[in-house]
Write an enzyme that holds these catalytic residues in place. Sequence first.
Site, PDB file in Angstrom:
ATOM      1  N   LYS A 203      22.591   2.176  15.561  1.00 31.41           N
ATOM      2  CA  LYS A 203      21.320   1.434  15.462  1.00 31.41           C
ATOM      3  C   LYS A 203      21.247   0.690  14.128  1.00 31.41           C
ATOM      4  CE  LYS A 203      16.323   2.299  16.044  1.00 31.41           C
ATOM      5  NZ  LYS A 203      15.285   3.334  16.213  1.00 31.41           N
TER       6      LYS A 203
ATOM      7  N   SER B 122      12.173   2.598  20.091  1.00 35.72           N
ATOM      8  CA  SER B 122      12.744   1.443  19.450  1.00 35.72           C
ATOM      9  C   SER B 122      14.282   1.364  19.515  1.00 35.72           C
ATOM     10  CB  SER B 122      12.319   1.418  17.976  1.00 35.72           C
ATOM     11  OG  SER B 122      12.843   2.538  17.285  1.00 35.72           O
TER      12      SER B 122
ATOM     13  N   SER C 139      11.738   7.404  19.653  1.00 35.92           N
ATOM     14  CA  SER C 139      12.605   6.232  19.817  1.00 35.92           C
ATOM     15  C   SER C 139      14.022   6.488  20.288  1.00 35.92           C
ATOM     16  CB  SER C 139      12.653   5.443  18.517  1.00 35.92           C
ATOM     17  OG  SER C 139      11.488   4.673  18.423  1.00 35.92           O
TER      18      SER C 139
HETATM   19  N1  GLN Z   1       6.846   4.244  19.512  1.00 37.32           N
HETATM   20  C1  GLN Z   1       6.691   4.902  18.265  1.00 37.32           C
HETATM   21  C2  GLN Z   1       6.207   3.928  17.215  1.00 37.32           C
HETATM   22  O1  GLN Z   1       6.080   2.793  17.530  1.00 37.32           O
HETATM   23  C3  GLN Z   1       7.944   5.609  17.870  1.00 37.32           C
HETATM   24  C4  GLN Z   1       8.903   4.802  17.098  1.00 37.32           C
HETATM   25  C5  GLN Z   1      10.135   5.547  16.660  1.00 37.32           C
HETATM   26  O2  GLN Z   1      10.392   6.680  17.054  1.00 37.32           O
HETATM   27  N2  GLN Z   1      10.870   4.904  15.759  1.00 37.32           N
HETATM   28  O3  GLN Z   1       5.978   4.275  16.107  1.00 37.32           O
END
Ligand code: GLN
Length: 484
Positions: free
Chosen positions: A76, A151, A175
Amino acid sequence: MDLRKMTVSQLREMLISRKISASELLSVHLERIERSQLNAYITLNDKAMEAAREIDRRISSGQELPPLAGLPIAVKDNISTKGLRTTCASKMLENYIPPFDAGVVEKLRSAGAVIIDKTNMDEFGMGSSSENSTFGPVRNPRDPSRSAGGSSGGSAAAVCAGEAVLALGTDTGGSVRQPSSMCGVVGIKPTYGSTSRSGLIAFASSLEQVGAIGRTVADAALLQGVISGPDPMDPTCVIKVKPKNSIQGTLSGLRIGVPKELFGEGISDLTKDVVMRALSFMERHGAKLIPLSLPELRYSVSCYYMIASAEAASNLGRYDGIRFGHASSEHSSLAELFRNSRSEGFGREVKRRILLGTYVLSAGYAEKYYRRAASMRAKICSGFETSFSKCHMIASPTATGVAFPLGIKRDDPTELYSADICTVPANLAGLPAISFPCGSGEGGLPIGIQLVGRKFAEDQLFSAAYSFESLSGGYEQLITSGGV
Ligand code: GLN
């Protein structure tokens, strides 16, 4: 022979017996990436072929191979890779080339992995659809008109589509797990403190961990075992999760808690149904289902968004165009340089989080918002502790439904926030959680089940998930047979 369907151990066997070379394996993946419409990666690693050839030399000289030798692995784009651009999918870091490797990347390299590319994501990890990227949205391999989740959408899509054998994602509030659920692959968020955050570009430091994504439970477990373990560069990273080289699982005697709060409002009926069917299947194979109530989980989304945004506002303060990040060329004073660099460099969602985080930390409001969220977090932790006296792990859907069409959730951010209901509790409490496919829902799209375990009990989660996977025949089998 479809290399896309092969597991890590099958590929390893082929490499060792020289049925395929590491450079050929890499080329197959690069060709697929070239034809791909998914937009799953941001930067290709131009040193990948060199790394693959090095593994081929080791194979031909008969040397013993480390566990990930010659496997193309995607990383990532918020995880630092020395000499390889790392953008966080943000204009702010569009040209950033890290001078060092993240702790987990060092571990990958010593395990012989071939880093193939840096994957697309929501900017700085903020989002659940991989649409908040300055490089455009990621498409779901199972239906390219839909989101891959986020994400870590690029990482999950790459593994699902065979553009990488394995991938690293990061999980601050879901994410790794949510995109794994939406792409029909396996993803793990390990226990806080098991996996180094050194070189992970920070979003919310008290919540996030790097997690493995694979096509099978054994693949994900192997990768997590490799990257976990203490790192002197991260003082919060203290314990290695038990490595699982050969997982064996049985469901017999396993007590699985089923909290009614995670099977309630906001989750699609079909998703609940498919997950409940998977649980009954596990029950038929010896598990015991324990009904639970964890009322404090109703507040977990609000609590998460306050804490995560507060930490983000603080972590992202360093991007001022001087010390770090994009510098605006338009300015006539220092204050204007800060303002313009941040206005140009950050996207909408990141700005929203910085504003929210600054607000909940500001004098007069910190007591009302941030501190209340912190004490709710403590209640959520003790709720889990009490539950773990009754069961080994806690099950729920991973996401509220199947992958949604791109573009439909862009206008109302709170709708996406509330869809994090099942994943954020494990981050708030620092617990390990795995998502694996358990059936399919609307449009034949994958649905993931989540198991949350006790601290450092990753091995129990892997065993349970592995048992389900072997007894049900795995996801590709599940979709052809219509589920368990
Ligand atoms: N959807 C969550 C957020 O927008 C989780 C994001 C993540 O785990 N990086 O913060």
